[in-house]
Scaffold this active site. Sequence first.
Site, PDB file in Angstrom:
ATOM      1  N   TYR A 265       3.765   3.547  18.503  1.00 21.15           N
ATOM      2  CA  TYR A 265       4.553   4.948  18.459  1.00 21.15           C
ATOM      3  C   TYR A 265       4.950   5.593  19.650  1.00 21.15           C
ATOM      4  O   TYR A 265       5.945   6.491  19.631  1.00 21.15           O
ATOM      5  CB  TYR A 265       3.703   5.819  17.538  1.00 21.15           C
ATOM      6  CG  TYR A 265       3.408   5.126  16.340  1.00 21.15           C
ATOM      7  CD1 TYR A 265       4.019   5.243  15.171  1.00 21.15           C
ATOM      8  CD2 TYR A 265       2.089   4.284  16.237  1.00 21.15           C
ATOM      9  CE1 TYR A 265       3.783   4.452  13.971  1.00 21.15           C
ATOM     10  CE2 TYR A 265       1.688   3.921  15.066  1.00 21.15           C
ATOM     11  CZ  TYR A 265       2.570   3.883  13.988  1.00 21.15           C
ATOM     12  OH  TYR A 265       2.242   3.153  12.682  1.00 21.15           O
TER      13      TYR A 265
ATOM     14  N   SER B 130      -1.661   4.515  14.894  1.00 17.63           N
ATOM     15  CA  SER B 130      -1.644   5.759  14.608  1.00 17.63           C
ATOM     16  C   SER B 130      -2.851   6.458  15.229  1.00 17.63           C
ATOM     17  O   SER B 130      -2.529   7.658  16.053  1.00 17.63           O
ATOM     18  CB  SER B 130      -1.373   6.022  13.338  1.00 17.63           C
ATOM     19  OG  SER B 130      -2.410   5.699  12.553  1.00 17.63           O
TER      20      SER B 130
ATOM     21  N   CYS C  38       0.791  -1.251   0.042  1.00 17.64           N
ATOM     22  CA  CYS C  38      -0.020   0.022   0.072  1.00 17.64           C
ATOM     23  C   CYS C  38       0.819   1.342  -0.028  1.00 17.64           C
ATOM     24  O   CYS C  38       0.421   2.223  -0.561  1.00 17.64           O
ATOM     25  CB  CYS C  38      -1.164   0.114   1.188  1.00 17.64           C
ATOM     26  SG  CYS C  38      -0.180  -0.088   2.608  1.00 17.64           S
TER      27      CYS C  38
ATOM     28  N   LYS D  83      -6.730  -8.251  11.349  1.00 16.24           N
ATOM     29  CA  LYS D  83      -6.694  -6.511  10.776  1.00 16.24           C
ATOM     30  C   LYS D  83      -7.931  -6.386  10.500  1.00 16.24           C
ATOM     31  O   LYS D  83      -8.407  -6.735   9.437  1.00 16.24           O
ATOM     32  CB  LYS D  83      -5.471  -6.374   9.918  1.00 16.24           C
ATOM     33  CG  LYS D  83      -5.254  -4.983   9.494  1.00 16.24           C
ATOM     34  CD  LYS D  83      -4.105  -4.935   8.543  1.00 16.24           C
ATOM     35  CE  LYS D  83      -4.086  -3.404   7.842  1.00 16.24           C
ATOM     36  NZ  LYS D  83      -2.733  -3.410   6.980  1.00 16.24           N
TER      37      LYS D  83
ATOM     38  N   CYS E  79      -3.206  -2.447  -1.262  1.00 10.36           N
ATOM     39  CA  CYS E  79      -2.481  -3.311  -0.903  1.00 10.36           C
ATOM     40  C   CYS E  79      -1.972  -4.371  -1.847  1.00 10.36           C
ATOM     41  O   CYS E  79      -1.595  -5.595  -1.473  1.00 10.36           O
ATOM     42  CB  CYS E  79      -3.027  -3.999   0.719  1.00 10.36           C
ATOM     43  SG  CYS E  79      -3.355  -2.969   1.788  1.00 10.36           S
TER      44      CYS E  79
ATOM     45  N   LYS F 225      -4.729  -5.995  15.182  1.00  8.39           N
ATOM     46  CA  LYS F 225      -4.600  -4.391  14.687  1.00  8.39           C
ATOM     47  C   LYS F 225      -6.072  -3.807  14.450  1.00  8.39           C
ATOM     48  O   LYS F 225      -6.693  -4.571  13.340  1.00  8.39           O
ATOM     49  CB  LYS F 225      -3.564  -4.318  13.671  1.00  8.39           C
ATOM     50  CG  LYS F 225      -3.344  -2.850  12.979  1.00  8.39           C
ATOM     51  CD  LYS F 225      -2.429  -2.823  11.964  1.00  8.39           C
ATOM     52  CE  LYS F 225      -2.173  -1.580  11.383  1.00  8.39           C
ATOM     53  NZ  LYS F 225      -1.604  -1.197  10.114  1.00  8.39           N
TER      54      LYS F 225
ATOM     55  N   ARG G 257      -1.782   6.683   7.233  1.00  4.64           N
ATOM     56  CA  ARG G 257      -2.088   6.850   5.842  1.00  4.64           C
ATOM     57  C   ARG G 257      -1.752   8.234   5.547  1.00  4.64           C
ATOM     58  O   ARG G 257      -1.306   8.254   4.421  1.00  4.64           O
ATOM     59  CB  ARG G 257      -3.826   6.745   5.303  1.00  4.64           C
ATOM     60  CG  ARG G 257      -4.132   5.377   5.562  1.00  4.64           C
ATOM     61  CD  ARG G 257      -5.550   4.980   5.304  1.00  4.64           C
ATOM     62  NE  ARG G 257      -6.035   3.615   5.589  1.00  4.64           N
ATOM     63  CZ  ARG G 257      -7.114   3.283   5.599  1.00  4.64           C
ATOM     64  NH1 ARG G 257      -8.012   4.094   5.307  1.00  4.64           N
ATOM     65  NH2 ARG G 257      -7.451   1.687   5.661  1.00  4.64           N
TER      66      ARG G 257
ATOM     67  N   GLU H 240      -9.832 -16.184  11.040  1.00  6.37           N
ATOM     68  CA  GLU H 240      -8.395 -15.676  10.059  1.00  6.37           C
ATOM     69  C   GLU H 240      -7.281 -15.848  10.841  1.00  6.37           C
ATOM     70  O   GLU H 240      -6.352 -16.290  10.245  1.00  6.37           O
ATOM     71  CB  GLU H 240      -8.605 -13.987  10.410  1.00  6.37           C
ATOM     72  CG  GLU H 240      -9.800 -13.410   9.361  1.00  6.37           C
ATOM     73  CD  GLU H 240      -9.075 -13.539   7.973  1.00  6.37           C
ATOM     74  OE1 GLU H 240      -8.148 -13.828   7.670  1.00  6.37           O
ATOM     75  OE2 GLU H 240      -9.944 -12.921   6.942  1.00  6.37           O
TER      76      GLU H 240
ATOM     77  N   ARG I  23     -11.278  -0.156   1.495  1.00  9.74           N
ATOM     78  CA  ARG I  23     -10.503  -1.299   1.901  1.00  9.74           C
ATOM     79  C   ARG I  23     -11.331  -2.427   2.772  1.00  9.74           C
ATOM     80  O   ARG I  23     -10.934  -3.556   3.155  1.00  9.74           O
ATOM     81  CB  ARG I  23      -9.308  -1.135   2.768  1.00  9.74           C
ATOM     82  CG  ARG I  23      -8.065  -0.505   2.056  1.00  9.74           C
ATOM     83  CD  ARG I  23      -6.779  -0.475   3.177  1.00  9.74           C
ATOM     84  NE  ARG I  23      -5.749   0.012   2.214  1.00  9.74           N
ATOM     85  CZ  ARG I  23      -5.120   1.357   2.576  1.00  9.74           C
ATOM     86  NH1 ARG I  23      -5.695   1.917   3.559  1.00  9.74           N
ATOM     87  NH2 ARG I  23      -4.186   1.677   2.030  1.00  9.74           N
TER      88      ARG I  23
END
Length: 335
Positions: free
Chosen positions: A319, A280, A118, A200, A126, A254, A210, A239, A222
């Site tokens: 972060y 983020s 991506c 995710k 992606c 995530k 992004r 998954e 997405r």
Amino acid sequence: MQDRPRRLRRTPALRALTQEVQLHPSQFISPLFVHERGDVTPIATMPGVSRHSVASAVEQAREALSLGIPSVILFGIPDHKDALGTQAYAEEGVIQRVTRAIKAQVPGVTVIADTCLCEYTDHGHCGPLCEVPGLSGADAWTVDNDASLTLLAQTAVSQAQAGADVVAPSAMMDGQVAAIRAALDEAGFAHIPVMSYAVKYASAYYGPFRDAAGSAPSVGHRAGYQMNPAGGHREALREARLDAEQGADTLMVKPALAYLDVLSLLRREFDLPVVAYNVSGEYALVKAAAQAGYMDERRTVLETLTGMRRAGADAIITYHALDAARWLQEEQVRL
């Protein structure tokens, strides 16, 4: 009263002695955005986070290690983007170059390469796009799943050849772990682990990322390949189980904060290490509230990361990693 729980909360030393959950810098993975320019560019939507040059990224990795953070995860921002994301698997791509530089200059750092397209495609998705028959508008375009598998596998091998210690596929393509595992094994990298973004979600919490990576989709969305936030535990288990069966060495959830129940579920159901991604948007919310004076940043961050550990995370991509490591060191000194 015989039973007085407060006895064990009376002093910092007693609280530390009896706490069940431990938070330590060795559990953090520090994300690094790396671009092909020679400067360091602050990211407006993520105060305190920047796009780094290769040289600056090496120094960031060195600082992380000095604070007890053993791992970084790399996200590349190339100068050239195209429909197939060719810079993701180019021998001289930005991630390949920064990986070689970190492993040469700070060999003690574990380099995790985000394995996706991506950041490298001109449309922000992606993998290569294809049309969805019978649909129009934003739903008319999606990622060609099987065509993407070849490119993701090629990217993972390229990252391993550059020296990455771990590859981390994040594209949410069906069969991506199996394709990557087979390609790594065939190329002589059977020893390289796959850290799967197994669970995710198509989340609003990715907005600042992004912006940082320049990966907002120019067409479509997405939701056709990332998971439905309301999908529930069955979808999450399916998954995760598929990725585990295909050879994933770790499983990731995530985002983390809005999905602590899913994180706890994976911890109970699987014997693989579980990683939480403190994304983020979660970071930006805390930063904005702290800057406005609404919340104590230090206490909020450490409480949030502790909650992720309590829910079952063995490691946390965050972060906040460098700041949190410093705060934990200070708390240890005070004890």
